[in-house]
Design a protein around this motif. Structure first.
Motif, mmCIF file in Angstrom:
data_model
loop_
_atom_site.group_PDB
_atom_site.id
_atom_site.type_symbol
_atom_site.label_atom_id
_atom_site.label_comp_id
_atom_site.label_asym_id
_atom_site.label_seq_id
_atom_site.Cartn_x
_atom_site.Cartn_y
_atom_site.Cartn_z
ATOM 1 N N ARG B 161 0.870 -1.173 0.000
ATOM 2 C CA ARG B 161 0.000 0.000 0.000
ATOM 3 C C ARG B 161 0.906 1.221 0.000
ATOM 4 O O ARG B 161 1.590 1.501 0.983
ATOM 5 C CB ARG B 161 -0.887 0.001 1.242
ATOM 6 N N VAL B 162 0.952 1.932 -1.120
ATOM 7 C CA VAL B 162 1.829 3.100 -1.215
ATOM 8 C C VAL B 162 1.012 4.330 -1.599
ATOM 9 O O VAL B 162 -0.037 4.215 -2.252
ATOM 10 C CB VAL B 162 2.938 2.906 -2.274
ATOM 11 N N ALA B 163 1.495 5.480 -1.178
ATOM 12 C CA ALA B 163 0.783 6.720 -1.475
ATOM 13 C C ALA B 163 0.852 7.029 -2.963
ATOM 14 O O ALA B 163 -0.102 7.505 -3.562
ATOM 15 C CB ALA B 163 1.373 7.874 -0.661
ATOM 16 N N ALA B 171 12.056 5.936 -5.271
ATOM 17 C CA ALA B 171 12.661 5.897 -3.945
ATOM 18 C C ALA B 171 13.324 4.535 -3.715
ATOM 19 O O ALA B 171 14.460 4.456 -3.244
ATOM 20 C CB ALA B 171 11.611 6.169 -2.874
ATOM 21 N N GLU B 198 14.294 -5.233 4.021
ATOM 22 C CA GLU B 198 13.308 -4.948 5.069
ATOM 23 C C GLU B 198 12.824 -3.500 4.976
ATOM 24 O O GLU B 198 11.629 -3.229 5.055
ATOM 25 C CB GLU B 198 13.954 -5.207 6.445
ATOM 26 N N GLY B 199 13.763 -2.609 4.763
ATOM 27 C CA GLY B 199 13.394 -1.200 4.636
ATOM 28 C C GLY B 199 12.485 -0.952 3.445
ATOM 29 O O GLY B 199 11.497 -0.217 3.537
ATOM 30 N N ARG B 202 9.009 -2.203 4.141
ATOM 31 C CA ARG B 202 8.295 -1.262 4.998
ATOM 32 C C ARG B 202 7.795 -0.080 4.191
ATOM 33 O O ARG B 202 6.672 0.376 4.339
ATOM 34 C CB ARG B 202 9.242 -0.714 6.062
ATOM 35 N N MET B 203 8.675 0.415 3.332
ATOM 36 C CA MET B 203 8.296 1.572 2.517
ATOM 37 C C MET B 203 7.094 1.224 1.640
ATOM 38 O O MET B 203 6.266 2.073 1.337
ATOM 39 C CB MET B 203 9.481 1.992 1.647
ATOM 40 N N GLY B 205 4.745 -0.632 2.513
ATOM 41 C CA GLY B 205 3.526 -0.756 3.305
ATOM 42 C C GLY B 205 3.406 -1.982 4.181
ATOM 43 O O GLY B 205 2.388 -2.153 4.856
#
Lengths: 227, 227
Positions: B161-163, B171, B198-199, B202-203, B205
DNA sequence: CTCATATATGATAATCCTATCAGCGGATTC
DNA sequence: GAATCCGCTGATAGGATTATCATATATGAG
């Protein structure tokens, strides 16, 4: 005062210590130097350091070719000077943007948003950052200390949680450059700054909800570009 | 040149359509071309495109200087060829790494981890990617399509889920290059690949828990570098 | 074995770039 | 307003890099 024309003899040892320089010669000198630095900055931004010739710099600066070597020993020297100016300006910009913020997450968001927006409002600076980073790793070197401080502050405050600080820092820095590059290409969406900040905050361990909220807060007003 | 003896039935030769290449001439020709491409790749990786001279390439390839122009019209031409090969190899690598994975999150993690590890196990390729990206935006251009497909698949599956998709892609790509750069400098921690994956998750979502779990899964085995 | 063709090679020309230098002109002093 | 200082200037030397070309070498055919 003084009679005795200071003629031939070794005489005039008048120069004492500082010799302040309101001199006009000095002013003119510094003006030329500034023109060269500005021209170099613009060209480095436009076409990269490696692809910029010295005669292009003097041409853009509208000074004689020979003048270059009155101020810089080599191309390397002017690159160094441009880098130094750029890093200093970056430091000031980041400091002024994040000065009044308490929440570490908001500090990180503001810093990243500032640079993303900078790429849009002042593409020359944006390109310069990208291009210098390509040849000198400037971006990470200049942003690194600030970013590290802010990340650690957030961790101490319990706001951030990352598996590895170093990796998180390089990932965030790289992500910023990537998004800036897209902005500079003119294809990034209008609110790329918020979206990017939200992503970084998530990467740093904020929940989706918190990240979205912090990234949406209004940006603190920043004085004015140093120009 | 003299003498047009060869004129007339030049076509008489047996070569019909494909002319597989029993010719020894052709084999020799392609061998030289390959040596040049390999040498150029190594040098571009080691010192960047801009700082590589043609005589360095022919020297490294151990062929005569003049041979270069038997195969490439200019330096630009060989850069193009190297880029093309590199992009193709990247595509294959990513495809083979992610072929057997169902979970879109795991696909993204495997792809990112593959490249981070590549920087460690084959620094030449890593540097090439970074250096070519600096001058040609290759990284993002080559990874883009794969990354976009995987991101969209994850969104459809409800995993991501990303904006904003575009910003998230740039990114993530930038973050990858940033971490790869640190690995290439030899200063990244040993398990940088997992931390970075992992990062990114997270980014994209995933919750911190899910991201950590997926990033820790064992990597699928990859056949062998194309070399 | 000899010829014809195709590729490889290094010397060379042409070009580009950097750094230097001797002189020019504005500005300051007396 | 003459002398002098100081930075500015373009021409040019010196060095590096690219692209060309005539020749040498290797392959395959007759």
């Amino acid at each position: 005062m003084s009679s005795d024309a200071a003629s031939g003899e070794a005489a005039s040892s008048v120069e004492m210590h500082t010799a302040p320089r309101p001199d006009r010669h000095t002013r003119r000198r510094e003006q030329t130097r500034r023109k060269l630095l500005d021209a170099a900055r613009a060209l480095f931004a436009r076409q990269g350091v490696e692809n910029t010739r010295i005669n292009e710099i003097t041409d853009e600066a509208d000074v004689g070719f020979g003048s270059f070597y009155n101020h810089f020993d080599s191309k390397e020297a002017i690159v160094e000077a441009v880098v130094e100016e750029t890093v200093a300006a970056q430091g000031d910009a980041v400091a002024s943007v994040t000065a009044d913020l308490d929440d570490p997450a908001e500090v990180v968001a503001a810093a990243h948003r500032y640079f993303v927006n900078l790429a849009r409002s002042d593409p020359e600076w944006g390109w310069l950052l990208i291009r210098l980073d390509a040849s000198q790793k400037i971006g990470l070197r200049a942003l690194g200390p600030f970013a590290q401080r802010d990340l650690e502050r957030g961790i101490r405050a319990g706001r951030f949680r990352v598996a590895n600080k170093r990796v998180a820092l390089f990932a965030a820095g790289g992500a910023l450059l990537g998004v800036m590059g897209d902005v500079l290409d003119g294809r990034a969406p209008k609110d790329a700054d918020r979206h990017h900040a939200e992503g970084v905050l998530r990467m740093f361990g904020l929940s989706g909800k918190d990240a979205a909220e912090v990234a949406r807060r209004p940006m603190p007003q920043v004085p004015a570009p140093v120009s």
